[in-house]
Design an enzyme around this catalytic site. Structure first.
Site, PDB file in Angstrom:
ATOM      1  N   ASP A   1       0.799  -1.232   0.000  1.00 57.63           N
ATOM      2  CA  ASP A   1       0.000   0.000   0.000  1.00 57.63           C
ATOM      3  C   ASP A   1       0.830   1.280   0.000  1.00 57.63           C
ATOM      4  O   ASP A   1       0.353   2.335  -0.378  1.00 57.63           O
ATOM      5  CB  ASP A   1      -0.957   0.005   1.207  1.00 57.63           C
ATOM      6  CG  ASP A   1      -0.240  -0.244   2.532  1.00 57.63           C
ATOM      7  OD1 ASP A   1       1.001  -0.326   2.524  1.00 57.63           O
ATOM      8  OD2 ASP A   1      -0.912  -0.379   3.575  1.00 57.63           O
ATOM      9  N   HIS A   2       2.087   1.188   0.411  1.00 58.60           N
ATOM     10  CA  HIS A   2       2.892   2.413   0.521  1.00 58.60           C
ATOM     11  C   HIS A   2       3.569   2.767  -0.807  1.00 58.60           C
ATOM     12  O   HIS A   2       3.455   3.874  -1.300  1.00 58.60           O
ATOM     13  CB  HIS A   2       3.971   2.236   1.591  1.00 58.60           C
ATOM     14  CG  HIS A   2       3.478   2.363   2.995  1.00 58.60           C
ATOM     15  ND1 HIS A   2       2.553   1.521   3.539  1.00 58.60           N
ATOM     16  CD2 HIS A   2       3.795   3.246   3.974  1.00 58.60           C
ATOM     17  CE1 HIS A   2       2.320   1.881   4.799  1.00 58.60           C
ATOM     18  NE2 HIS A   2       3.059   2.925   5.080  1.00 58.60           N
TER      19      HIS A   2
ATOM     20  N   ARG B   1       9.180   2.552  11.317  1.00 62.87           N
ATOM     21  CA  ARG B   1      10.199   2.164  10.334  1.00 62.87           C
ATOM     22  C   ARG B   1      11.529   1.879  11.014  1.00 62.87           C
ATOM     23  O   ARG B   1      12.121   2.744  11.651  1.00 62.87           O
ATOM     24  CB  ARG B   1      10.334   3.235   9.238  1.00 62.87           C
ATOM     25  CG  ARG B   1      10.831   4.576   9.701  1.00 62.87           C
ATOM     26  CD  ARG B   1      10.717   5.610   8.589  1.00 62.87           C
ATOM     27  NE  ARG B   1       9.312   5.957   8.362  1.00 62.87           N
ATOM     28  CZ  ARG B   1       8.898   7.138   7.923  1.00 62.87           C
ATOM     29  NH1 ARG B   1       9.762   8.079   7.617  1.00 62.87           N
ATOM     30  NH2 ARG B   1       7.613   7.374   7.760  1.00 62.87           N
TER      31      ARG B   1
ATOM     32  N   SER C   1       6.639   6.914  13.157  1.00 62.46           N
ATOM     33  CA  SER C   1       6.575   5.642  12.433  1.00 62.46           C
ATOM     34  C   SER C   1       7.323   4.508  13.133  1.00 62.46           C
ATOM     35  O   SER C   1       8.184   4.721  13.979  1.00 62.46           O
ATOM     36  CB  SER C   1       7.159   5.879  11.052  1.00 62.46           C
ATOM     37  OG  SER C   1       7.801   4.748  10.566  1.00 62.46           O
TER      38      SER C   1
ATOM     39  N   ARG D   1      -0.675  12.538  10.337  1.00 57.78           N
ATOM     40  CA  ARG D   1       0.627  13.153  10.650  1.00 57.78           C
ATOM     41  C   ARG D   1       0.844  14.380   9.788  1.00 57.78           C
ATOM     42  O   ARG D   1       0.603  14.336   8.586  1.00 57.78           O
ATOM     43  CB  ARG D   1       1.766  12.161  10.393  1.00 57.78           C
ATOM     44  CG  ARG D   1       1.756  11.054  11.409  1.00 57.78           C
ATOM     45  CD  ARG D   1       2.925  10.102  11.278  1.00 57.78           C
ATOM     46  NE  ARG D   1       2.855   9.181  12.402  1.00 57.78           N
ATOM     47  CZ  ARG D   1       3.221   7.915  12.369  1.00 57.78           C
ATOM     48  NH1 ARG D   1       3.734   7.417  11.272  1.00 57.78           N
ATOM     49  NH2 ARG D   1       3.105   7.151  13.431  1.00 57.78           N
TER      50      ARG D   1
ATOM     51  N   ASP E   1       3.879  -1.518  11.363  1.00 58.64           N
ATOM     52  CA  ASP E   1       3.425  -0.175  11.033  1.00 58.64           C
ATOM     53  C   ASP E   1       2.844   0.424  12.302  1.00 58.64           C
ATOM     54  O   ASP E   1       2.095  -0.243  13.025  1.00 58.64           O
ATOM     55  CB  ASP E   1       2.363  -0.210   9.932  1.00 58.64           C
ATOM     56  CG  ASP E   1       2.082   1.191   9.410  1.00 58.64           C
ATOM     57  OD1 ASP E   1       2.627   1.555   8.359  1.00 58.64           O
ATOM     58  OD2 ASP E   1       1.340   1.923  10.083  1.00 58.64           O
TER      59      ASP E   1
HETATM   60  C1  MIC Z   1       3.971   6.152   8.312  1.00 64.19           C
HETATM   61  O1  MIC Z   1       2.806   6.498   8.368  1.00 64.19           O
HETATM   62  O2  MIC Z   1       4.911   6.878   8.667  1.00 64.19           O
HETATM   63  C2  MIC Z   1       4.282   4.768   7.818  1.00 64.19           C
HETATM   64  C3  MIC Z   1       4.944   4.953   6.513  1.00 64.19           C
HETATM   65  O3  MIC Z   1       3.098   4.047   7.618  1.00 64.19           O
HETATM   66  C4  MIC Z   1       5.147   4.103   8.855  1.00 64.19           C
HETATM   67  C5  MIC Z   1       5.766   2.866   8.425  1.00 64.19           C
HETATM   68  C6  MIC Z   1       6.900   3.086   7.518  1.00 64.19           C
HETATM   69  O4  MIC Z   1       7.715   3.985   7.739  1.00 64.19           O
HETATM   70  O5  MIC Z   1       7.026   2.290   6.590  1.00 64.19           O
HETATM   71  C7  MIC Z   1       4.502   3.833  10.208  1.00 64.19           C
HETATM   72  O6  MIC Z   1       3.646   4.589  10.598  1.00 64.19           O
HETATM   73  O7  MIC Z   1       4.948   2.925  10.932  1.00 64.19           O
HETATM   74 FE1  SF4 Z   2      -0.180   4.568   5.137  1.00 60.75          FE
HETATM   75 FE2  SF4 Z   2       1.141   5.259   7.362  1.00 60.75          FE
HETATM   76 FE3  SF4 Z   2      -0.344   7.033   6.026  1.00 60.75          FE
HETATM   77 FE4  SF4 Z   2      -1.519   5.104   7.341  1.00 60.75          FE
HETATM   78  S1  SF4 Z   2      -0.279   6.732   8.235  1.00 60.75           S
HETATM   79  S2  SF4 Z   2      -2.033   5.793   5.286  1.00 60.75           S
HETATM   80  S3  SF4 Z   2      -0.104   3.413   7.051  1.00 60.75           S
HETATM   81  S4  SF4 Z   2       1.500   6.029   5.288  1.00 60.75           S
END
Ligand code: MIC
Ligand code: SF4
Length: 641
Positions: free
Chosen positions: A64-65, A535, A533, A379, A119
């Site tokens: 999805d990313h 990550r 995140s 965010r 995630d």
């Molecule tokens: C995000 O919203 O920052 C992400 C991308 O979904 C991350 C995961 C990632 O960095 O791949 C998260 O929230 O954990």
């Molecule tokens: Fe995707 Fe992270 Fe955004 Fe949710 S917050 S939509 S998991 S990138």
């Protein structure tokens, strides 16, 4: 005194430890989820564990990313993930099928079970009464291999919802109000458990909007009871057999309680650049808006998009606004297509994106310079949208749609009569884009394109260390600062040498060069270092560049665990005044590190540049200490085997 819901679920899954807040416990994990941006690493780590098939009840791999495919990298990753899933007993949700958290809620989540996801928004499934926790990919890999998940036993905070929402006020406003009250650090070490008569006025997707953004409070998780509302949702998803009632005891005790009167809430927004900078829309009424984005795992459900369509029907998006919509799942998008709401949105001028994270993670739709973007996301950290000078406001779909029409931040209550969207009795059921594991896994070959680079492995912790301060940062540094995402960098998630070049790029473009030249180094942080995140690249890339220690005032939960997992020593100041004394390029020296770590909580550091010495502390459990000494969890696990 009776038990609350959270403690009941923890007790039912406890694999080690005592349920005493602040101490380490281990939980048995029933389900796991990964997404592609963290999943490639998680599966490389899983492969390294040499287990023939996942040992969980259910594991799902979502894409999805990284779906923009501006080069071969994303598609390489997808092929790797699809073949790994087939081979090891994992369901594979194909690109286009939707955002992991939305699809998991619709198709897989089961009340009362534990879910570990790579995630940070995995607690979305708490809206279904799951105990759902976000973690680094390596922790998820361990869970897939049958290992328990270690965490600090949280306190349980009761969030008592009383009353009922007024027209034009929605679930997003509830969680924004909680963020306003508690701040982005307010949930650290806690699970938020929702109770009170207000709970039954909220549908499962509305509950999930709230549990989703509990991540922005720094909370370990958030959870709603599984009640008749949950049953109705699961029935409409054709999964009534997955429903069980799970409620707290009537006289349940909690470590803390806050009360939210739903009837007192008004439409709210989180202002740049933090999800807790919350104000009433009314206070900012009239602010010109350039972009509106509706979607993300927070607000892209059927009801969210139906509400947006209802508001926009027969009208036209303001000339100065670009409106983009990313539906949360293929189920949502197809239903909108079939009932005509999609046509309403397109006719109104919306730009329809595929069902994926999209602009939420900076995969396209970067706003114009100095633009104001109103987003239904979770965010608004600086630069995350892809435009450093943009101002991102977080709001409900109602507020977002109103801004799209008027071109200004607008209290949606001026739009007239409000109609709450009622969920259908039957959602459209079609799992055609979810591929089950292979029947003959031995015949599946895992495909590794050139974007899949082997996992770097750390060295055991050095005995003595003399290293420079590579960087000193302030409070609330996010993982988006440490390891940015976006269309340029995100495709490199499976390639640590390449992605490491961008570590701290937004703060200091020379960081990687300096770190490599120094060979080893230390990063100095303020409070809540590593929020946001899950990550693990925010630990992996610094590790690859030679960072041995992060010395901060305090850490965010998931990032702390990721640092330990990759063998970077997290330390905190005994006296915060020592933070002020430190400068970038100061050379710090630590001796007999393993011995000091094992002897107690404190460690001496001498600053060779200033001639001063000071004391810092570690907060590692015995298990974490062994992992650090070994140079990370993979080394530790190997040494055990
Ligand atoms: C995000 O919203 O920052 C992400 C991308 O979904 C991350 C995961 C990632 O960095 O791949 C998260 O929230 O954990
Ligand atoms: Fe995707 Fe992270 Fe955004 Fe949710 S917050 S939509 S998991 S990138």
């Amino acid at each position: 005194m009776g038990e609350n819901l959270t403690r009941k679920l923890i007790a039912a899954h406890l694999a080690a430890g005592k349920m005493q807040p602040g101490t380490e416990i281990a939980l048995r994990i029933d389900q796991t989820l990964t997404q592609d941006a963290t999943g490639t690493m998680a599966y490389l780590q899983f492969e390294a564990m040499d287990v023939a098939r996942v040992k969980t009840q259910l594991s799902v791999s979502y894409v999805d990313h990284n779906t923009l495919q501006t080069g071969f990298e994303n598609a390489d990753d997808h092929r790797f993930l699809q073949t790994v899933a087939a081979k090891y007993g994992i369901y594979f949700s194909r690109p286009g099928n939707g955002i992991c958290h939305q699809v998991h809620l619709e198709r897989f989540g089961v009340p009362g079970k534990t879910l570990l996801g790579s995630d940070s928004h995995t607690p979305t499934a708490g809206g279904l009464g799951m105990l759902a926790i976000g973690a680094g990919g390596l922790d998820v890999a361990v869970a897939m291999a049958g290992g328990p998940f270690y965490l600090t036993m949280p306190q349980v905070m009761q969030v008592k919802l009383v009353g009922q929402l007024q027209p034009w006020v929605s679930a997003k406003d509830i969680i924004l109000e909680i963020l306003r009250r508690l701040s982005v650090k307010g949930g650290v070490g806690k699970i938020l458990e929702y109770t009170g008569e207000g709970v039954k006025t909220l549908s499962v997707p509305e509950r999930a909007t709230i549990t989703n953004m509990g991540a922005e409070l720094g909370a370990t998780s958030s959870i709603f009871p599984s009640d008749e509302v949950t049953r109705a949702f699961l029935t409409a998803q054709g999964r009534e057999e997955d429903w069980v009632e799970i409620l707290p005891d009537e006289d349940a005790a909690y470590d803390d309680t806050i009360v939210i009167d739903l009837s007192q809430l008004e439409p709210l927004v989180a202002c740049p650049h933090s999800p807790d900078a919350v104000k009433k829309v009314q206070e900012l009424e009239g602010l010109p808006v350039d972009q509106v984005a509706i979607g993300s795992c927070t607000n892209s459900s059927y009801a969210d998009l139906m509400q947006a369509a209802r508001i926009l029907r027969g009208k036209r998006v303001h000339d100065n606004v670009s409106l983009v919509i990313a539906p949360g799942s293929r189920q949502v998008l197809t239903m909108l297509a079939q009932n005509g709401a999609l046509a309403d949105l397109i006719t109104a001028g919306a730009r329809i994106l595929e069902s994926a994270c999209g602009p939420c993670i900076g995969m396209g739709q970067a706003p114009a310079s100095e633009a104001v973007s109103v987003r239904t996301f979770n965010r608004n950290f600086p630069g995350r949208s892809g435009t450093a000078s943009a101002d991102v406001y977080l709001a409900s779909p109602e507020v977002a749609a109103a801004a799209a029409l008027t071109g200004r931040l607008t209290d949606p209550r001026i739009l007239g009569a409000y109609e709450r969207i009622v969920l259908p009795e039957q959602f459209l059921l079609d799992d055609g884009m979810i591929i089950p594991p292979a029947a003959e896994p031995e015949r599946v070959e895992v495909v590794r394109g050139p974007n899949i680079k082997p996992l770097p492995i750390n060295h055991p912790l050095p005995t003595d260390l003399t290293a420079p301060v590579l960087l000193k940062v302030a409070d609330n540094i996010t993982t988006d600062h440490i390891m940015p995402a976006g269309a340029k960098i995100l495709p490199l998630r499976s390639n640590i040498p390449a992605i490491s070049e961008f570590a701290f790029a937004g703060i200091d473009p020379d960081f990687a060069t300096r770190a490599k030249a120094a060979g080893s180094g230390i990063v100095i942080g303020g409070h809540n270092y590593g929020q946001g995140s899950s990550r693990e690249h925010a630990a992996l890339a610094p590790m690859y560049l030679g960072v041995k220690i992060v010395l901060a005032k305090s850490f965010a939960r998931i990032h702390y665990a990721n640092l330990v997992n990759f063998g970077i020593l997290p330390l905190t100041f005994c006296d915060e005044a020592d933070y002020d004394e430190l400068q970038q390029d100061d050379v710090l020296s630590l001796t007999a590190l393993p011995a000091q770590l094992q002897a107690g909580r404190t460690i001496e550091i001498s600053n060779e540049t200033s001639g001063r010495s000071f004391t810092v502390q570690h907060d590692l459990t015995e298990r974490q200490l062994q992992i650090i000494l070994a140079g990370g969890l993979l080394n530790f696990t190997r040494s055990q085997a």
